[in-house]
Write a protein that holds these residues in place. Structure first.
Motif, PDB file in Angstrom:
ATOM      1  N   SER A  79       0.808  -1.188   0.078  1.00  0.00           N
ATOM      2  CA  SER A  79      -0.041  -0.020   0.022  1.00  0.00           C
ATOM      3  C   SER A  79       0.952   1.327  -0.018  1.00  0.00           C
ATOM      4  O   SER A  79       2.102   1.017   0.560  1.00  0.00           O
ATOM      5  CB  SER A  79      -0.998  -0.137   1.303  1.00  0.00           C
ATOM      6  N   ASP A  80       0.300   2.379  -0.639  1.00  0.00           N
ATOM      7  CA  ASP A  80       1.041   3.793  -0.446  1.00  0.00           C
ATOM      8  C   ASP A  80       0.674   4.312   0.783  1.00  0.00           C
ATOM      9  O   ASP A  80       1.411   5.161   0.929  1.00  0.00           O
ATOM     10  CB  ASP A  80       0.475   4.416  -1.699  1.00  0.00           C
ATOM     11  N   TYR A  81      -0.152   3.622   1.616  1.00  0.00           N
ATOM     12  CA  TYR A  81      -0.421   4.409   2.898  1.00  0.00           C
ATOM     13  C   TYR A  81       0.164   3.605   4.217  1.00  0.00           C
ATOM     14  O   TYR A  81       0.197   2.551   4.069  1.00  0.00           O
ATOM     15  CB  TYR A  81      -1.979   4.418   2.975  1.00  0.00           C
ATOM     16  N   LEU A  82       0.865   4.401   4.986  1.00  0.00           N
ATOM     17  CA  LEU A  82       1.238   3.950   6.257  1.00  0.00           C
ATOM     18  C   LEU A  82       0.554   4.726   7.356  1.00  0.00           C
ATOM     19  O   LEU A  82       1.109   6.071   7.518  1.00  0.00           O
ATOM     20  CB  LEU A  82       2.835   3.958   6.068  1.00  0.00           C
ATOM     21  N   TRP A  83       0.027   3.990   8.442  1.00  0.00           N
ATOM     22  CA  TRP A  83      -0.489   4.746   9.592  1.00  0.00           C
ATOM     23  C   TRP A  83       0.930   4.710  10.510  1.00  0.00           C
ATOM     24  O   TRP A  83       1.514   3.480  10.773  1.00  0.00           O
ATOM     25  CB  TRP A  83      -1.458   4.092  10.053  1.00  0.00           C
ATOM     26  N   ILE A  84       1.024   5.413  11.414  1.00  0.00           N
ATOM     27  CA  ILE A  84       2.217   5.555  12.261  1.00  0.00           C
ATOM     28  C   ILE A  84       1.714   6.078  13.553  1.00  0.00           C
ATOM     29  O   ILE A  84       1.010   7.106  13.704  1.00  0.00           O
ATOM     30  CB  ILE A  84       3.504   6.357  12.000  1.00  0.00           C
ATOM     31  N   ILE A  85       1.572   4.882  14.526  1.00  0.00           N
ATOM     32  CA  ILE A  85       0.655   5.107  15.928  1.00  0.00           C
ATOM     33  C   ILE A  85       1.430   5.074  16.948  1.00  0.00           C
ATOM     34  O   ILE A  85       2.386   4.048  17.145  1.00  0.00           O
ATOM     35  CB  ILE A  85      -0.414   4.024  15.940  1.00  0.00           C
ATOM     36  N   LYS A 108       0.983   8.507   6.496  1.00  0.00           N
ATOM     37  CA  LYS A 108       1.757   8.799   5.397  1.00  0.00           C
ATOM     38  C   LYS A 108       1.285   8.209   3.923  1.00  0.00           C
ATOM     39  O   LYS A 108       0.592   7.457   3.897  1.00  0.00           O
ATOM     40  CB  LYS A 108       3.392   8.117   5.625  1.00  0.00           C
ATOM     41  N   TYR A 109       1.476   9.085   2.846  1.00  0.00           N
ATOM     42  CA  TYR A 109       1.300   8.551   1.559  1.00  0.00           C
ATOM     43  C   TYR A 109       2.335   8.804   0.695  1.00  0.00           C
ATOM     44  O   TYR A 109       3.185   9.903   0.730  1.00  0.00           O
ATOM     45  CB  TYR A 109       0.062   9.521   0.864  1.00  0.00           C
ATOM     46  N   GLN A 110       2.849   7.506   0.199  1.00  0.00           N
ATOM     47  CA  GLN A 110       4.074   7.603  -0.583  1.00  0.00           C
ATOM     48  C   GLN A 110       5.185   8.326   0.221  1.00  0.00           C
ATOM     49  O   GLN A 110       6.006   8.937  -0.311  1.00  0.00           O
ATOM     50  CB  GLN A 110       3.987   8.051  -1.993  1.00  0.00           C
ATOM     51  N   ASP A 111       5.429   7.832   1.469  1.00  0.00           N
ATOM     52  CA  ASP A 111       6.533   8.134   2.447  1.00  0.00           C
ATOM     53  C   ASP A 111       6.244   9.774   2.590  1.00  0.00           C
ATOM     54  O   ASP A 111       7.408  10.345   3.404  1.00  0.00           O
ATOM     55  CB  ASP A 111       8.043   8.011   1.620  1.00  0.00           C
ATOM     56  N   GLU A 112       5.289  10.275   2.459  1.00  0.00           N
ATOM     57  CA  GLU A 112       5.255  11.666   2.888  1.00  0.00           C
ATOM     58  C   GLU A 112       4.177  11.975   3.933  1.00  0.00           C
ATOM     59  O   GLU A 112       2.917  11.349   3.773  1.00  0.00           O
ATOM     60  CB  GLU A 112       4.780  12.577   1.558  1.00  0.00           C
ATOM     61  N   THR A 113       4.227  12.495   5.068  1.00  0.00           N
ATOM     62  CA  THR A 113       3.183  12.377   6.244  1.00  0.00           C
ATOM     63  C   THR A 113       2.037  13.491   5.550  1.00  0.00           C
ATOM     64  O   THR A 113       2.504  14.619   5.265  1.00  0.00           O
ATOM     65  CB  THR A 113       3.788  12.927   7.302  1.00  0.00           C
ATOM     66  N   VAL A 114       0.842  13.101   5.611  1.00  0.00           N
ATOM     67  CA  VAL A 114      -0.349  13.751   5.027  1.00  0.00           C
ATOM     68  C   VAL A 114      -1.298  14.009   6.032  1.00  0.00           C
ATOM     69  O   VAL A 114      -2.175  15.180   6.107  1.00  0.00           O
ATOM     70  CB  VAL A 114      -0.751  13.110   3.834  1.00  0.00           C
ATOM     71  N   ILE A 115      -1.403  13.384   7.132  1.00  0.00           N
ATOM     72  CA  ILE A 115      -2.112  13.741   8.081  1.00  0.00           C
ATOM     73  C   ILE A 115      -1.404  13.557   9.677  1.00  0.00           C
ATOM     74  O   ILE A 115      -0.658  12.585   9.808  1.00  0.00           O
ATOM     75  CB  ILE A 115      -3.610  12.762   8.311  1.00  0.00           C
TER      76      ILE A 115
END
Length: 263
Positions: A79-85, A108-115
């Motif tokens: 996935s291009d999306y990664l949640w970091i918790i 993160k979306y494609q290694d850039e944090t978006v939220i």
């Protein structure tokens, strides 16, 4: 790409629900506490309950996404999306009955944090940001402070869990900066430190040997609030300095002064 406003709404809802769990169990007499990497690196039953809630919510709403969480590690998917918790940043405070701890959720979306979402349940402070859409605390836009002199600043920092066995433990930097600033605070939650710098409540922050879940949400919120970050790549883990453009450079320069004195 996902509707980030919708995703942010979900992340804030999860953070508030987890905050209820943490408030209900705060200062509980029989709180179960264990240790991890060292005798002072704690994890409580509430860390695990909090993580379980967030992981279940992510899997129900975004089943294809990757997840990286402090307590259970990385769950890889294509996935291009990664949640970091970080389900409970400030576990030592929580275990001690000190009401400074937060839930930190980043996407993160494609290694850039978006939220980025950071919620302090005992203080009911909700920090949030979407990439390119400014930063907010409880719905009000926030900005980093405007101070330019260290002797007017209140800074925050912290110490790594292996500080008793590793001399690269920040004690020398801390001692050096104590007489140079208005105040130094050790809040005990890196995500909350970054959020407070973003809001201009703290003027700057530095710390060594952090992990992705400590900083992912906070760095986005800080940057969307106009803050700057200088990384210390020669140090262990994620080591950084944060503040406004002037103060971050002044803190960094003082750390370099300390480094120049080492034999």
């Amino acid at each position: 790409m996902l509707d980030l406003n919708s995703v942010l709404k979900n992340a804030k809802k999860w953070a508030r629900e987890v905050g209820k769990i943490q408030r209900q169990n705060f200062r509980k007499n029989n709180l179960l506490i264990n240790t991890k990497s060292t005798g002072i690196d704690l994890v409580t039953e509430v860390d695990k309950l909090s993580e379980e809630y967030i992981l279940k919510a992510i899997k129900e709403n975004y089943p294809d996404h990757q997840i990286l969480s402090e307590e259970s590690g990385r769950q890889d998917k294509k996935s291009d999306y990664l949640w970091i918790i970080d389900p409970l940043d400030g576990t030592t405070n929580y275990a001690q009955g000190i009401p400074i701890f937060v839930i930190s959720i980043a996407l993160k979306y494609q290694d850039e944090t978006v939220i980025g979402v950071i919620y302090a349940p005992m203080l009911d402070q909700m920090f949030e940001a979407i990439k390119g859409q400014k930063a907010y605390m409880n719905g009000e836009e926030i900005k980093v402070g405007i101070k330019k002199e260290l002797n007017q600043c209140v800074l925050a920092s912290g110490f790594p869990y292996d500080r008793s066995s590793n001399q690269d433990n920040n004690a020398n930097y801390f001692a050096h900066l104590v007489p140079k600033v208005r105040g130094l605070r050790r809040m005990g939650a890196a995500a909350y430190d970054l959020a407070n710098v973003a809001a201009g409540i703290l003027d700057g922050y530095w710390e060594l040997n952090l992990s992705p879940w400590d900083v992912a949400a906070g760095l986005l919120i800080l940057e969307e609030a106009g803050g700057k970050v200088i990384y210390l790549p020669e140090k262990r883990g994620i080591s950084l300095v944060a503040g406004n453009e002037v103060i971050v450079k002044k803190i960094y320069d003082e750390l370099k002064v300390v480094d120049s004195k080492k034999i």
